[in-house]
Every structure is written in structure tokens, then in C-alpha cells.
Design an enzyme around this catalytic site. Sequence first.
Site, PDB file in Angstrom:
ATOM      1  N   MET A 120      -1.550  -1.342  -0.118  1.00  0.00           N
ATOM      2  CA  MET A 120      -2.679  -1.905  -0.424  1.00  0.00           C
ATOM      3  C   MET A 120      -3.440  -2.904   0.591  1.00  0.00           C
ATOM      4  O   MET A 120      -2.803  -3.289   1.679  1.00  0.00           O
ATOM      5  CB  MET A 120      -2.923  -2.629  -1.804  1.00  0.00           C
ATOM      6  CG  MET A 120      -2.936  -1.590  -3.050  1.00  0.00           C
ATOM      7  SD  MET A 120      -3.065  -2.304  -4.470  1.00  0.00           S
ATOM      8  CE  MET A 120      -3.415  -0.972  -5.542  1.00  0.00           C
TER       9      MET A 120
ATOM     10  N   GLU B 152      -3.712   1.159   3.254  1.00  0.00           N
ATOM     11  CA  GLU B 152      -4.500   1.997   2.447  1.00  0.00           C
ATOM     12  C   GLU B 152      -6.053   2.082   3.329  1.00  0.00           C
ATOM     13  O   GLU B 152      -6.515   3.248   3.414  1.00  0.00           O
ATOM     14  CB  GLU B 152      -4.845   1.660   1.195  1.00  0.00           C
ATOM     15  CG  GLU B 152      -5.640   0.172   0.716  1.00  0.00           C
ATOM     16  CD  GLU B 152      -5.851  -0.267  -0.548  1.00  0.00           C
ATOM     17  OE1 GLU B 152      -5.556   0.724  -1.305  1.00  0.00           O
ATOM     18  OE2 GLU B 152      -6.388  -1.007  -0.573  1.00  0.00           O
TER      19      GLU B 152
ATOM     20  N   ALA C 198     -17.331  -5.931 -12.668  1.00  0.00           N
ATOM     21  CA  ALA C 198     -18.350  -6.681 -13.016  1.00  0.00           C
ATOM     22  C   ALA C 198     -19.206  -7.714 -12.257  1.00  0.00           C
ATOM     23  O   ALA C 198     -18.197  -8.762 -11.735  1.00  0.00           O
ATOM     24  CB  ALA C 198     -17.878  -7.436 -14.299  1.00  0.00           C
TER      25      ALA C 198
ATOM     26  N   GLY D 118     -11.252 -13.183  -5.289  1.00  0.00           N
ATOM     27  CA  GLY D 118     -10.972 -12.732  -3.993  1.00  0.00           C
ATOM     28  C   GLY D 118     -12.484 -12.909  -3.347  1.00  0.00           C
ATOM     29  O   GLY D 118     -13.548 -13.533  -3.743  1.00  0.00           O
TER      30      GLY D 118
ATOM     31  N   THR E  93      -5.871 -13.179  -4.136  1.00  0.00           N
ATOM     32  CA  THR E  93      -5.902 -11.676  -3.814  1.00  0.00           C
ATOM     33  C   THR E  93      -4.535 -11.430  -3.224  1.00  0.00           C
ATOM     34  O   THR E  93      -4.359 -11.986  -2.182  1.00  0.00           O
ATOM     35  CB  THR E  93      -7.109 -11.211  -3.271  1.00  0.00           C
ATOM     36  OG1 THR E  93      -6.826  -9.794  -2.747  1.00  0.00           O
ATOM     37  CG2 THR E  93      -7.499 -11.986  -1.714  1.00  0.00           C
ATOM     38  N   ILE E  94      -4.230 -10.510  -3.423  1.00  0.00           N
ATOM     39  CA  ILE E  94      -2.922  -9.861  -2.880  1.00  0.00           C
ATOM     40  C   ILE E  94      -3.308  -9.380  -1.431  1.00  0.00           C
ATOM     41  O   ILE E  94      -2.471  -9.355  -0.508  1.00  0.00           O
ATOM     42  CB  ILE E  94      -2.191  -8.745  -3.403  1.00  0.00           C
ATOM     43  CG1 ILE E  94      -3.270  -7.374  -3.589  1.00  0.00           C
ATOM     44  CG2 ILE E  94      -1.806  -8.940  -4.839  1.00  0.00           C
ATOM     45  CD1 ILE E  94      -2.438  -6.080  -3.769  1.00  0.00           C
ATOM     46  N   ASP E  95      -4.794  -9.017  -1.261  1.00  0.00           N
ATOM     47  CA  ASP E  95      -5.186  -8.712   0.219  1.00  0.00           C
ATOM     48  C   ASP E  95      -5.139  -9.709   1.323  1.00  0.00           C
ATOM     49  O   ASP E  95      -5.084  -9.547   2.486  1.00  0.00           O
ATOM     50  CB  ASP E  95      -6.505  -8.219  -0.064  1.00  0.00           C
ATOM     51  CG  ASP E  95      -6.811  -6.868  -1.166  1.00  0.00           C
ATOM     52  OD1 ASP E  95      -5.611  -6.246  -1.365  1.00  0.00           O
ATOM     53  OD2 ASP E  95      -7.700  -6.676  -1.335  1.00  0.00           O
TER      54      ASP E  95
ATOM     55  N   ARG F 272      14.745  11.789   7.298  1.00  0.00           N
ATOM     56  CA  ARG F 272      13.219  12.022   6.976  1.00  0.00           C
ATOM     57  C   ARG F 272      12.288  11.098   7.631  1.00  0.00           C
ATOM     58  O   ARG F 272      12.561   9.929   7.961  1.00  0.00           O
ATOM     59  CB  ARG F 272      12.778  11.880   5.607  1.00  0.00           C
ATOM     60  CG  ARG F 272      13.536  12.956   4.821  1.00  0.00           C
ATOM     61  CD  ARG F 272      13.334  12.961   3.119  1.00  0.00           C
ATOM     62  NE  ARG F 272      13.834  14.118   2.589  1.00  0.00           N
ATOM     63  CZ  ARG F 272      13.963  13.929   1.257  1.00  0.00           C
ATOM     64  NH1 ARG F 272      14.180  13.071   0.390  1.00  0.00           N
ATOM     65  NH2 ARG F 272      14.514  15.384   0.690  1.00  0.00           N
TER      66      ARG F 272
HETATM   67  N1  ATP Z   1     -19.583  -8.814  -0.504  1.00  0.00           N
HETATM   68  C1  ATP Z   1     -19.688  -8.991  -1.629  1.00  0.00           C
HETATM   69  N2  ATP Z   1     -20.919  -9.423  -2.008  1.00  0.00           N
HETATM   70  C2  ATP Z   1     -21.032  -9.565  -3.432  1.00  0.00           C
HETATM   71  N3  ATP Z   1     -20.438  -8.892  -4.293  1.00  0.00           N
HETATM   72  C3  ATP Z   1     -19.239  -8.213  -4.000  1.00  0.00           C
HETATM   73  C4  ATP Z   1     -18.835  -8.159  -2.386  1.00  0.00           C
HETATM   74  N4  ATP Z   1     -17.774  -7.560  -2.543  1.00  0.00           N
HETATM   75  C5  ATP Z   1     -17.405  -7.218  -3.774  1.00  0.00           C
HETATM   76  N5  ATP Z   1     -18.251  -7.428  -4.519  1.00  0.00           N
HETATM   77  C6  ATP Z   1     -18.154  -7.457  -5.890  1.00  0.00           C
HETATM   78  O1  ATP Z   1     -17.484  -8.490  -6.444  1.00  0.00           O
HETATM   79  C7  ATP Z   1     -16.580  -7.908  -7.651  1.00  0.00           C
HETATM   80  C8  ATP Z   1     -15.119  -8.416  -7.300  1.00  0.00           C
HETATM   81  O2  ATP Z   1     -14.821  -7.772  -5.939  1.00  0.00           O
HETATM   82  P1  ATP Z   1     -13.271  -7.078  -5.590  1.00  0.00           P
HETATM   83  O3  ATP Z   1     -13.149  -6.070  -6.473  1.00  0.00           O
HETATM   84  O4  ATP Z   1     -13.503  -7.075  -4.213  1.00  0.00           O
HETATM   85  O5  ATP Z   1     -12.611  -8.358  -5.967  1.00  0.00           O
HETATM   86  P2  ATP Z   1     -12.340  -9.768  -5.324  1.00  0.00           P
HETATM   87  O6  ATP Z   1     -12.787 -10.853  -5.855  1.00  0.00           O
HETATM   88  O7  ATP Z   1     -12.561  -9.685  -3.788  1.00  0.00           O
HETATM   89  O8  ATP Z   1     -10.486  -9.593  -5.698  1.00  0.00           O
HETATM   90  P3  ATP Z   1      -9.550  -8.522  -5.095  1.00  0.00           P
HETATM   91  O9  ATP Z   1      -9.744  -8.228  -3.705  1.00  0.00           O
HETATM   92  O10 ATP Z   1      -8.159  -9.371  -5.393  1.00  0.00           O
HETATM   93  O11 ATP Z   1      -9.605  -7.340  -6.027  1.00  0.00           O
HETATM   94  C9  ATP Z   1     -16.955  -6.676  -7.726  1.00  0.00           C
HETATM   95  O12 ATP Z   1     -17.696  -6.229  -8.735  1.00  0.00           O
HETATM   96  C10 ATP Z   1     -17.750  -6.348  -6.283  1.00  0.00           C
HETATM   97  O13 ATP Z   1     -18.563  -5.052  -6.414  1.00  0.00           O
HETATM   98  O1  F6P Z   2      -7.132  -1.706  -9.460  1.00  0.00           O
HETATM   99  P1  F6P Z   2      -8.072  -0.842  -8.601  1.00  0.00           P
HETATM  100  O2  F6P Z   2      -9.428  -0.911  -9.379  1.00  0.00           O
HETATM  101  O3  F6P Z   2      -7.656   0.406  -8.422  1.00  0.00           O
HETATM  102  O4  F6P Z   2      -8.216  -1.696  -7.277  1.00  0.00           O
HETATM  103  C1  F6P Z   2      -7.486  -1.674  -6.034  1.00  0.00           C
HETATM  104  C2  F6P Z   2      -7.844  -2.562  -4.856  1.00  0.00           C
HETATM  105  O5  F6P Z   2      -7.668  -3.719  -5.625  1.00  0.00           O
HETATM  106  C3  F6P Z   2      -6.679  -4.544  -4.701  1.00  0.00           C
HETATM  107  O6  F6P Z   2      -5.357  -4.423  -5.069  1.00  0.00           O
HETATM  108  C4  F6P Z   2      -7.065  -5.817  -4.404  1.00  0.00           C
HETATM  109  O7  F6P Z   2      -8.123  -6.140  -3.805  1.00  0.00           O
HETATM  110  C5  F6P Z   2      -6.821  -3.455  -3.355  1.00  0.00           C
HETATM  111  O8  F6P Z   2      -5.884  -3.847  -2.625  1.00  0.00           O
HETATM  112  C6  F6P Z   2      -6.900  -2.380  -3.773  1.00  0.00           C
HETATM  113  O9  F6P Z   2      -7.906  -1.445  -2.858  1.00  0.00           O
HETATM  114 MG    MG Z   3     -11.191  -8.525  -2.467  1.00  0.00          MG
END
Ligand code: ATP
Ligand code: F6P
Ligand code: MG
Length: 375
Positions: free
Chosen positions: A186, A239, A80, A119, A142-144, A179
Amino acid sequence: MAERSLRRIGVLTGGGDAPGLNAALRAVVKTAILRYGWTVIGFEDGYEGAILGRARQLGLDDVRGLLVRGGTILGASNRANPFFFAHPEQGDTEPRDHSRTLLATLERIGIDALIVIGGEGSLSIAHRLNEMGLRVIGIPKTIDNDVRGTLQTIGFDTAVTTATEAIDRLHTTAESHHRVMLVELMGRDAGWIALSAGVAGGADVILIPEIPFVLDRVVEVIRGRRQRRRSFTIVAVAEGARPLDGEAVFERTGPLPYQRKYGGISLVLQKQLSRILPTEVRAVVLGHLQRGGTPTPTDRALATALGSAAVDALADDDDGVMVAIRAHPAGQATWGIVRVPLAEVARGPRLVPLDHPLVRAARGIGISFAQQDEE
Ligand SMILES: Nc1ncnc2c1ncn2[C@@H]1O[C@H](COP(=O)(O)OP(=O)(O)OP(=O)(O)O)[C@@H](O)[C@H]1O
Ligand SMILES: O=P(O)(O)OC[C@H]1O[C@](O)(CO)[C@@H](O)[C@@H]1O
Ligand SMILES: [Mg+2]
């Protein structure tokens, strides 16, 4: 007094969930109520709830027991985006800019300011909303661990703990069966989890997006180990890792550059290595196990400190900043909390610098990044 000018604040958890989100919500709600006497409104499923007005008041009873609970009681969404959203009640067939819908919703609910726990993606959105006039404070989760301006994000320590435990477990079975084990971790475009868990778990090879790899180098490491009577090899693969002469493995989830879903590099490598080597090669994709479960003590403490500091920042009339962890400048404590402009956070993800001490230490103890010009 500043605290009297703000009575009703909103909070949301954006992006993927991460262990410690609930602990941060608990700290926000408790500090807002106990220290300032404010009302807290939680929006459901990240920005989606803020656009559609799906919200509920959060009181002290709602946050009881949350310190140790994984996930987020508010729900989260990593799809969203108010600037690119298909509104179900407005008949949108394609996503479009609904940022003004979100601002109107907050106005209707009577929110003075919004705390965004997110994040880099969610905080970039928060920055744009702030530029449109919304009062915002960010909290990095964020875990990242890929958020600029902070040493660490909420959730990273737990993910690294889980990933390290997985590598430990893979070690014993890899050794018994002679192995090669690839473990895919992630992190999107950043290699923080693979680097940290790879070093902590004693991986032999670590592949991260910041250092493009050469497959032949991975093969050399495995062969070299066999010559030294090490019959198994552990490879930690981020990843987002990519070969020097190719691309990362991802699917597009939309037209925007950041709309990518990573995953599958370890399976590609498994096939390639199996063709070259006589050794059995197996791949494990750790996946969402890294995001689940109870937060570590470090994540609980960070979440509590950052959640509480975000409310203090609002009480100080601060705006457009993220509360962040920094090494304590005066050295009286190991870390302190600072406020970083959201404009800085929105500059893009924080990648692993090539001169990071963990990269240097890894090389020093013989871990390979499978780099072309590696010694
Ligand atoms: N650089 C950006 N500018 C604006 N919106 C962004 C950007 N990167 C991601 N988004 C949007 O922000 C929302 C959340 O982004 P994202 O899934 O990367 O989560 P996050 O807040 O970075 O947390 P996490 O990485 O832990 O999932 C998504 O709707 C994505 O499309
Ligand atoms: O839960 P989803 O939509 O598969 O998202 C996975 C992504 O979200 C994260 O877990 C957090 O940003 C990334 O490490 C991974 O690429
Ligand atoms: Mg992120």
C-alpha cells in the site's frame, strides 16, 4: 492559567485506520485528564461523527488496555469529508459542503478545540476547518508515511514490519519454486512502504510511484539473475507505481482528484511478465494486513509521544499546528517533537525524494527501480 481556559476537547481518528491509533487516543485522554483535568469527547467514525454529533465521553477506564490494540475504538472513515458530504438526515442526494454543520455540532456539544488524528487527507480538512475558526491540533498517522513536516507517521513502522515479514516468507517459497514473486504494497501516491520493506526484505526490484518504471528493465533484471544462476526474483511493487508510458492502476471513487482507490498493478504486471518470460510469475496483494494488528514498540512510543504533545500544545494555547517528529536539532536525543503549521501539511502528500538515502543505498547494492536510464 492556560490549562484552565480549555475544559472540554474533542478528538477523532480520520482516514484509514493504522496500528497505534488507539495508543494515541490513550495518550490524549490520559494527558488531558491526568495533567490538565479536562474532559475529552471522542467523535465516532472520523469526521462523520463530528458532523452528525455521534460522540461519547472518553475517561480513563475507556482507554485501559489500548496501548497494544490495533484499529481505533472510535471507528474511522476515509470517505467522510465535511466539505463534500451527503447528510442522511437532511435528504441530500448528492454530497455538499457540510463544514458549517460540523462547526455547529461541535458548538452544541461544547467543544473548545479538536484534536484530529489523521493522514494528509484528514489533516488537510483540519486545516480548512481551522481557517474557518475552529481550534485544531493535528497528529500524523497513516501507514503511508506521506505526511509533510514529520519524519514519520504513526502506523508506518508496523506496516513496514508486516510487509518485510511477508517478503521474507515469499523469499523461501520463490526460491524453492524458481518463481518471480510480485508483492503489492500500500501507500497511495507514495512509495515509502515499498521502498522501506523492499530494502529490509531484500527485494531485487522495487517499483514506486516516484520513479516511473519500464517493463523491459524488469525483464532484464529477471533474465540477468537467471544468467547468474539466481532462479527466482522478488519484486516489491507500490500500489501507486506506474509505467513510464502509462498510468497507475486505480478506480475513481468520486469526482475529486484525490478520490481514487489504488490496487491491481501487480496483477497487471504478472500477466505482462508471464507473456514475455518462461518463468512462472505470481502476484500477492498484501492489502489490509498492513493496517491490522498490534502496533510495534516504535509505533506505540511515537503514538504516546505525539498524543501527549498534542494536548500540551492545546494547553500552550497553540492552534492550527500538527505535532511532528523531527531529528533532534541539539543532538541530545535521536528525535524530538516540533509543531508544524497545518498549512504546510495541507500542501499535498510527502513523496519519497529521489535522493533519499534508502534509494541511493538500494541502487548501491544492486536493487533495480526499473528506471529507463538505470545503469
Ligand atoms: N487533499 C485533500 N484535501 C481535502 N480533503 C481530502 C484531501 N485528500 C483526501 N481528502 C479527504 O479526506 C478524507 C480522508 O482522506 P484519506 O482517505 O486520504 O485519509 P488520510 O487522513 O490521508 O489517512 P490515510 O491515508 O491513512 O487513509 C477523505 O474524505 C478524502 O476524500
Ligand atoms: O481501506 P481502503 O478504503 O481500501 O483504503 C486503502 C488505502 O488506505 C491506505 O491503506 C491508507 O491511506 C492506503 O495505503 C490505501 O490505498
Ligand atoms: Mg492519506
